[in-house]
Write an enzyme that holds these catalytic residues in place. Sequence first.
Site, PDB file in Angstrom:
ATOM      1  N   THR A 176       0.837  -1.191   0.000  1.00 26.17           N
ATOM      2  CA  THR A 176       0.000   0.000   0.000  1.00 26.17           C
ATOM      3  C   THR A 176       0.880   1.252   0.000  1.00 26.17           C
ATOM      4  O   THR A 176       1.975   1.225   0.544  1.00 26.17           O
ATOM      5  CB  THR A 176      -0.849  -0.047   1.300  1.00 26.17           C
ATOM      6  OG1 THR A 176      -1.814  -1.062   1.149  1.00 26.17           O
ATOM      7  CG2 THR A 176      -1.516   1.265   1.630  1.00 26.17           C
ATOM      8  N   GLY A 206     -10.688  -2.440   3.452  1.00 25.96           N
ATOM      9  CA  GLY A 206      -9.751  -2.347   4.577  1.00 25.96           C
ATOM     10  C   GLY A 206      -9.758  -0.980   5.238  1.00 25.96           C
ATOM     11  O   GLY A 206     -10.727  -0.217   5.118  1.00 25.96           O
ATOM     12  N   ASP A 207      -8.668  -0.666   5.899  1.00 25.48           N
ATOM     13  CA  ASP A 207      -8.567   0.584   6.654  1.00 25.48           C
ATOM     14  C   ASP A 207      -8.251   1.797   5.784  1.00 25.48           C
ATOM     15  O   ASP A 207      -8.528   2.936   6.172  1.00 25.48           O
ATOM     16  CB  ASP A 207      -7.469   0.467   7.717  1.00 25.48           C
ATOM     17  CG  ASP A 207      -6.102   0.195   7.076  1.00 25.48           C
ATOM     18  OD1 ASP A 207      -6.026  -0.692   6.202  1.00 25.48           O
ATOM     19  OD2 ASP A 207      -5.120   0.866   7.441  1.00 25.48           O
ATOM     20  N   GLY A 228      -0.638  -1.755   6.680  1.00 24.52           N
ATOM     21  CA  GLY A 228      -0.567  -2.950   7.507  1.00 24.52           C
ATOM     22  C   GLY A 228      -1.852  -3.737   7.411  1.00 24.52           C
ATOM     23  O   GLY A 228      -2.673  -3.497   6.505  1.00 24.52           O
TER      24      GLY A 228
HETATM   25  N1  ASP Z   1      -3.889  -1.702   4.960  1.00 25.21           N
HETATM   26  C1  ASP Z   1      -4.145  -2.337   3.694  1.00 25.21           C
HETATM   27  C2  ASP Z   1      -5.437  -3.112   3.782  1.00 25.21           C
HETATM   28  O1  ASP Z   1      -5.675  -3.775   4.779  1.00 25.21           O
HETATM   29  C3  ASP Z   1      -3.059  -3.273   3.262  1.00 25.21           C
HETATM   30  C4  ASP Z   1      -1.634  -2.739   3.288  1.00 25.21           C
HETATM   31  O2  ASP Z   1      -1.351  -1.771   3.982  1.00 25.21           O
HETATM   32  O3  ASP Z   1      -0.774  -3.278   2.578  1.00 25.21           O
HETATM   33  O4  ASP Z   1      -6.186  -3.085   2.829  1.00 25.21           O
END
Ligand code: ASP
Length: 310
Positions: A176, A206-207, A228
């Site tokens: 990300t 996701g977040d 994350g």
């Molecule tokens: N935070 C991102 C998600 O959970 C993934 C990542 O940060 O690589 O979609």
Amino acid sequence: MQKTAIAIHGGAGTITQATLSAEQDIAYKAALKEAVEAGHQVLAAGGTALEAVELAVVYLEDSPLFNAGKGSVFTKEGKHEMDASIMCGKTLEAGAIAGVKSIKNPIKLASAVMLHSEHVMLSSYGAEEFALAYGIEFAPEKYFFDKYRYEQWSEVRDSDIFMLDHTEQRDEKFGTVGAVAVDQAGNVAAATSTGGMTNKRYNRIGDTPIIGSGTYANNRTCAISCTGHGEFFMRAVVAYDVSCLIEYKGYTLRQACDEVVMKKLVAFGGEGGLIAVSTAGEVAMPFNSEGMYRASKVAQQETFVEIYKR
Ligand code: ASP
């Protein structure tokens, strides 16, 4: 004049010197340097923090090295679904999009939602219809195809395993992307963009597009962009928590980041990290994983680029 600063990330995870080849190390560092310096140029020329973070994220979205835009990971159906968000620390305006499939630069669409709609978040078809109305560029499915990510997904496609792009199962560790900045006027902004997690369920979000979890900016404190395991970052409301510790408890930027990333998230089992820039131009880039692709540039100081734990 206010000191400008910009920091970017390209994902956190099991990234060690042993898992990256010398060529990959060079390629990642070059891509990070290019993106952070592009954002810095905007700030140096008197542009806004919002413009700087959007441009830096566009650079990272256009690179196949990172799990956002062009390099987005595969979902359980073998498709790509992208999430992104952006926030202005001065006005607390924010824009987010979730589950879009064919937008070349999701961060541009998140920005258009912030600037041109009465809503904060649009998802899926509604977001793409909005993109059409505002001239946001689309890309065909093949634009997002990447051989390595396809192989990465092939290993888990028949299972219920879903994983961070930068997992231990393969040597390729990508992630990300995000950017945070403070401009000459002292305004902060944050932007984050992702393809999510490999083999994630259809319509899993996701977040990254959740304001307060993956992204947050507030001129009273700082700007934050996370990377994350999103499920943990949502439950821990990570980005807002960092801001709150500064605003309500008087923590310094570093204290707040350490409290959330190294204590709260670790106790939770949430792997990842974040980047943060305060209105005073301080930068923090904590992570509790093996590594995090990251770079920063404070005022006219030398550009900092790093991947591993130091
Ligand atoms: N935070 C991102 C998600 O959970 C993934 C990542 O940060 O690589 O979609």
